[in-house]
Structure formats: C-alpha cells, structure tokens
Design an enzyme around this catalytic site. Structure first.
Site, mmCIF file in Angstrom:
data_model
loop_
_atom_site.group_PDB
_atom_site.id
_atom_site.type_symbol
_atom_site.label_atom_id
_atom_site.label_comp_id
_atom_site.label_asym_id
_atom_site.label_seq_id
_atom_site.Cartn_x
_atom_site.Cartn_y
_atom_site.Cartn_z
ATOM 1 N N ALA A 4 0.837 -1.207 0.000
ATOM 2 C CA ALA A 4 0.000 0.000 0.000
ATOM 3 C C ALA A 4 0.870 1.254 0.000
ATOM 4 C CB ALA A 4 -0.925 -0.018 1.215
ATOM 5 N N GLU A 40 5.596 -9.342 1.505
ATOM 6 C CA GLU A 40 4.643 -9.418 2.619
ATOM 7 C C GLU A 40 3.356 -10.172 2.239
ATOM 8 O OE1 GLU A 40 5.871 -5.717 5.556
ATOM 9 O OE2 GLU A 40 4.161 -5.403 4.246
ATOM 10 N N LEU A 92 20.867 3.056 0.422
ATOM 11 C CA LEU A 92 21.848 3.168 1.515
ATOM 12 C C LEU A 92 21.459 4.260 2.509
ATOM 13 C CD1 LEU A 92 25.010 3.054 -0.817
ATOM 14 C CD2 LEU A 92 24.067 1.143 0.499
ATOM 15 N N ARG A 151 23.003 7.873 2.777
ATOM 16 C CA ARG A 151 24.124 7.866 1.820
ATOM 17 C C ARG A 151 23.663 7.707 0.375
ATOM 18 N NH1 ARG A 151 27.107 3.312 3.009
ATOM 19 N NH2 ARG A 151 25.471 2.653 4.440
ATOM 20 N N ASP A 160 11.823 11.189 10.485
ATOM 21 C CA ASP A 160 11.194 9.868 10.535
ATOM 22 C C ASP A 160 11.434 9.188 9.189
ATOM 23 O OD1 ASP A 160 9.589 7.645 10.640
ATOM 24 O OD2 ASP A 160 7.777 8.700 11.287
ATOM 25 N N GLY A 212 12.094 3.822 1.928
ATOM 26 C CA GLY A 212 12.349 2.874 0.841
ATOM 27 C C GLY A 212 11.133 2.711 -0.063
ATOM 28 N N ASP A 213 9.938 2.693 0.520
ATOM 29 C CA ASP A 213 8.719 2.538 -0.288
ATOM 30 C C ASP A 213 8.468 3.786 -1.131
ATOM 31 O OD1 ASP A 213 8.272 -0.010 0.703
ATOM 32 O OD2 ASP A 213 7.147 0.735 2.425
ATOM 33 N N GLY A 248 5.634 9.879 9.779
ATOM 34 C CA GLY A 248 4.707 8.923 9.169
ATOM 35 C C GLY A 248 5.294 8.279 7.926
HETATM 36 P P1 ADP Z 1 14.483 1.506 3.813
HETATM 37 O O1 ADP Z 1 13.527 2.582 4.166
HETATM 38 O O2 ADP Z 1 13.870 0.453 2.936
HETATM 39 O O3 ADP Z 1 15.251 0.926 4.945
HETATM 40 P P2 ADP Z 1 16.750 3.215 3.106
HETATM 41 O O4 ADP Z 1 16.911 3.536 4.541
HETATM 42 O O5 ADP Z 1 17.941 2.733 2.374
HETATM 43 O O6 ADP Z 1 15.576 2.167 2.828
HETATM 44 O O7 ADP Z 1 16.201 4.539 2.387
HETATM 45 C C1 ADP Z 1 15.711 4.525 1.071
HETATM 46 C C2 ADP Z 1 16.081 5.800 0.362
HETATM 47 O O8 ADP Z 1 15.495 6.898 1.091
HETATM 48 C C3 ADP Z 1 17.577 6.104 0.328
HETATM 49 O O9 ADP Z 1 18.195 5.503 -0.807
HETATM 50 C C4 ADP Z 1 17.580 7.623 0.249
HETATM 51 O O10 ADP Z 1 17.343 8.041 -1.083
HETATM 52 C C5 ADP Z 1 16.369 8.006 1.088
HETATM 53 N N1 ADP Z 1 16.766 8.316 2.484
HETATM 54 C C6 ADP Z 1 16.677 7.520 3.566
HETATM 55 N N2 ADP Z 1 17.155 8.125 4.677
HETATM 56 C C7 ADP Z 1 17.544 9.366 4.279
HETATM 57 C C8 ADP Z 1 18.112 10.499 4.933
HETATM 58 N N3 ADP Z 1 18.391 10.481 6.256
HETATM 59 N N4 ADP Z 1 18.378 11.607 4.192
HETATM 60 C C9 ADP Z 1 18.102 11.655 2.872
HETATM 61 N N5 ADP Z 1 17.561 10.619 2.193
HETATM 62 C C10 ADP Z 1 17.277 9.485 2.867
#
Ligand code: ADP
Length: 297
Positions: free
Chosen positions: A42, A138, A216, A219, A243, A248-249, A284
């Site tokens: 979703a 899921e 990442l 990063r 938050d 990732g979604d 959220g």
């Molecule tokens: P998930 O939410 O699946 O664990 P990630 O933590 O790797 O995945 O985050 C997914 C994407 O979201 C990253 O590749 C980046 O583009 C963005 N992102 C996540 N955290 C940050 C952050 N602190 N600052 C900027 N972009 C972020």
C-alpha cells in the site's frame, strides 16, 4: 499516464513511542500511540499515485474496522482498489515500537494478506495492462511468484523489493522473472552474505537479476546492471531526517513512475532520491510521501 500495478500488503501500523524499548519480561510506559495505514504494498502504491501514475492495487484487507480504514486510505490516495479483496478475519497489522533514538522494532501479523495465495483472471489482466508491477515479500510467495510470472509473460517490468529480508534464499523462479531488484543495505547483505561492501553486494546480485539498486539510507543508493556492472552511486540530498519510516517505499514507488515515463535510470534515481528525502523530513509513512510538484521542485 504510466500505469502501475502493485501486488502487495496492506497493514494497519500500530505505533507505540517509548524512550527505551522493553526487553522480554519487561513493561515500560510509552508516551504516545498512533495508528496509520501502511503495509509495503500500500505504501508503494500511494507513493506512485502521488508521483503521478495511474495505480491499481491487488491485495486483501480483513472484515474488521481496520479493513475499512485501509480501503478508504487507498481510495483517498487515488489508488484503484477494485481488486482489493475483503477476506473474513482480521486485517494485517504491524506492531511498531519506536524508541527515543528513532530506532524501531516491528512485529507484522499478516492477517488478510496471508489469504492471498493465488491470482484470479482479473488480477492477471490488470498486471498484463500495466507498465510495471511492484512486488514485495509481505504476501504469500505463491502469489508473488504468480504475479511476477504474469508480468514477464506480458512484457511488464517487474520491480521487487525483497522486504522484509527473507529468512531463506529467494526462489530461483522469482529471481528469474525479476527485472529490477531494490534491496536496502541490510536486505542486500542478507541476500548475498556480503555485508559492509554494497558495491560487491550489487555485483553479486547481478548473477541473479539484470538490474539492481541498493538503497543506503542517508548515503543515497547504488545502481548496477549487467550492461554496466561497475556500480554507480547517486547521493541523497542532505536533509534533516525526522522519521525514515517508508523511505524505501517512497523511493521505489517514485522510481517506478519515472522509469515508466521512459526517463534514463540516473535521472529516475535522482528524482526518487528527492522524493525519499522529502518523505524523511516529515513524520509517518504514507502521510509523509510527496506529490509530483514537490518532487519536481
Ligand atoms: P528503507 O527505508 O527500505 O530501509 P533506506 O533507509 O535505504 O531504505 O532509504 C531509502 C532511500 O530513502 C535512500 O536511498 C535515500 O534516497 C532516502 N533516504 C533515507 N534516509 C535518508 C536520509 N536520512 N536523508 C536523505 N535521504 C534518505
């Protein structure tokens, strides 16, 4: 408009905010409780709809009040829910404890999601008409596999988020019909056994799928393909995260829209990174996802 089909979960997120998460046998008093519509399927559907695609969701909710709320949330986001089933029993729920450092621990109870074990004719027809199919882990594997195989037979791009990180290796049949795999760093390490070296993990994953993006967090991400095996890094915009739930979604849903519009991969990754960076600056998961105009800006 790009047409995207999502075959995935809908869960009600039940979030408890605490200073320190309880250990086994311990009870702690938290300071806030929130419910929010979620589920990786979703969430990706909402992200893609806000980014400007025509999105349809195949999934299942239960006969409880959460089921109605999950249905309404998707409808309000403009997601086509004609193929969202209602099955007798509870909806999927995610029980989330967020601690004072922003870390979280999550228990997912599949509920109605677990009933979606196979696809009907209408599901297959919807997938066949889409440009991309978004999949996660899921739902029961039998349904995920049926969806990916249908997509492949019809020339539809399959984008798989291997989350939650699989306890067992992914079935070869699923990898064989996956076009683009998008794990986060942890999932990539689980799948390859390579930790702390995402470049090497990306190259290893190319043995299974033609294209891979490893996200990442702050990063950014890494992209590699069989045509261009040396990984290319795309940096995340520097922002202050409040938050990161659903980052990732947001990234995957937006990436699918850009690719569906025919943008080159590096442009698509930059756009998806902008969307995810916007989402982490607000609380959220689905509620924090940006609309197309904000991402463009
Ligand atoms: P998930 O939410 O699946 O664990 P990630 O933590 O790797 O995945 O985050 C997914 C994407 O979201 C990253 O590749 C980046 O583009 C963005 N992102 C996540 N955290 C940050 C952050 N602190 N600052 C900027 N972009 C972020």
């Amino acid at each position: 408009m790009t047409r995207i089909a999502v075959l995935g979960s809908t869960n009600m997120d039940l979030v408890a905010y605490v200073t320190t998460a309880p250990r086994s046998g311990e009870t702690v008093t938290g300071h806030e409780f929130r419910t929010a519509p979620g589920g990786k399927g979703a969430n990706q559907a909402v992200a893609a709809a806000r980014a400007g695609a025509d999105v349809a969701m195949i999934g299942a909710v239960g006969t409880d009040d959460f089921g109605d709320q999950l249905r309404t949330a998707l409808e309000h986001a403009g997601v086509d829910i004609d193929l969202l089933r209602t099955t007798e029993g509870p909806s999927g729920t995610a029980h989330i404890v967020v601690d004072g450092d922003g870390g979280n621990a999550i228990v997912v109870i599949p509920g109605a999601n677990g009933s979606l074990t196979s696809l009907c004719h209408a599901d297959r027809a919807l997938i066949a008409e889409a440009q991309s199919l978004l999949l996660q882990l899921e739902l029961p594997m039998s349904a995920v596999l049926a969806g990916a195989e249908t997509a492949r037979r019809n020339g539809v791009r399959t984008i798989l988020t291997p989350a939650p990180a699989p306890a067992q290796p992914l079935p070869c049949e699923l990898l064989a019909v996956t076009d683009l795999l998008v794990p986060n760093e942890h999932e990539a390490a689980t799948l390859t056994g390579v930790s702390g070296d995402p470049e090497r993990a990306a190259r290893a994953l190319l043995a299974d799928v033609p294209e891979v993006v490893i996200t990442l967090g702050a990063r950014g991400c890494l992209y590699a393909s069989r045509a261009q095996p040396e990984p290319v890094a795309v940096l995340a915009p520097p922002v202050t995260a409040v938050d990161t739930t659903g980052a990732g979604d947001t990234f995957v849903g937006t990436l699918a829209v850009a690719l569906g519009e025919g943008r080159p991969m590096t442009d698509a990754l930059t756009w998806a990174s902008a969307a995810a960076a916007l989402s982490v600056q607000r609380p959220g998961a689905a509620t924090s996802m940006p609309y197309r105009a904000e991402i463009d800006a």
